[in-house]
Design an enzyme around this catalytic site. Structure first.
Site: not given
Length: 195
Positions: A77, A175, A177
């Site tokens: 990001c 993202h 994750e």
């Protein structure tokens, strides 16, 4: 394997640590240059505003360390955006790893782009086993335009680079994750990369 997440005050660290733990590894949070240099893999996270994040990097001296790292480095990001030449957000000079400038989405679009969007034109070992047009989670108001270093593309009224790669440096606007099983596969692929 030693995995270091660069700690420079930009958020989003806990979810990355949990995702790495789910893959069976442990990550260390550090801003110690020797520890970062000694890592097998380095993750450069970021959530927040570009100029204040860059100020924190400058204060910690990490702005000279990061571009000279030799192991695989993954910017996520804002981390990816700070690895570019510069950003319109706060008129911020970046680390100059990726040869592209980060610009703001046009005012007619709803910003930030928040939620799930597709990635395609996948071109990197980072996307091994990942299908074209998988959905990833994004939250951002600024973007890197398509460029020769783009390894994934996303369309939000304009096509832009949702992932970048140059040598040992990788960046994702999305993202991983927070992107479910597909995102975890991308993180696993990063951890498998050879120098």
């Amino acid at each position: 394997m030693k995995i270091v997440i660069i700690n420079y005050g930009a958020g989003n660290i806990q979810s990355i640590m949990f995702a790495i733990e789910r893959l069976g590894f442990k990550a260390v949070l550090s801003n110690n240059p020797d520890e970062i240099k000694a890592a097998d893999k380095v993750i450069f996270p970021g959530v927040g505003e570009a100029s204040s994040a860059m100020k924190m990097l400058l204060e910690s001296g990490l702005e000279t360390l990061i571009p000279n790292l030799k192991q695989p480095v993954l910017g996520i990001c804002l981390g990816m955006q700070l690895m570019c030449n510069k950003s319109e957000e706060g008129n911020t000079k970046g680390l100059g790893i990726f040869d592209v400038d980060v610009i703001k989405f046009t005012p007619k679009l709803k910003v930030p782009q928040m939620g799930w969007n597709q990635i395609y034109n996948l071109k990197s070992p980072l996307f091994e086993g990942i299908n074209e047009n998988e959905y990833m989670y994004l939250v951002h108001s600024f973007y890197a335009p398509n460029c020769p270093e783009a390894i994934a593309t996303t369309d939000y009224d304009v096509e832009y680079a949702s992932a970048l790669q140059k040598h040992n440096f990788y960046g994702t606007q999305f993202h991983p994750e927070k992107s479910g099983d597909v995102g975890e596969q991308i993180l696993a692929n990063f951890l498998k990369l050879k120098d």
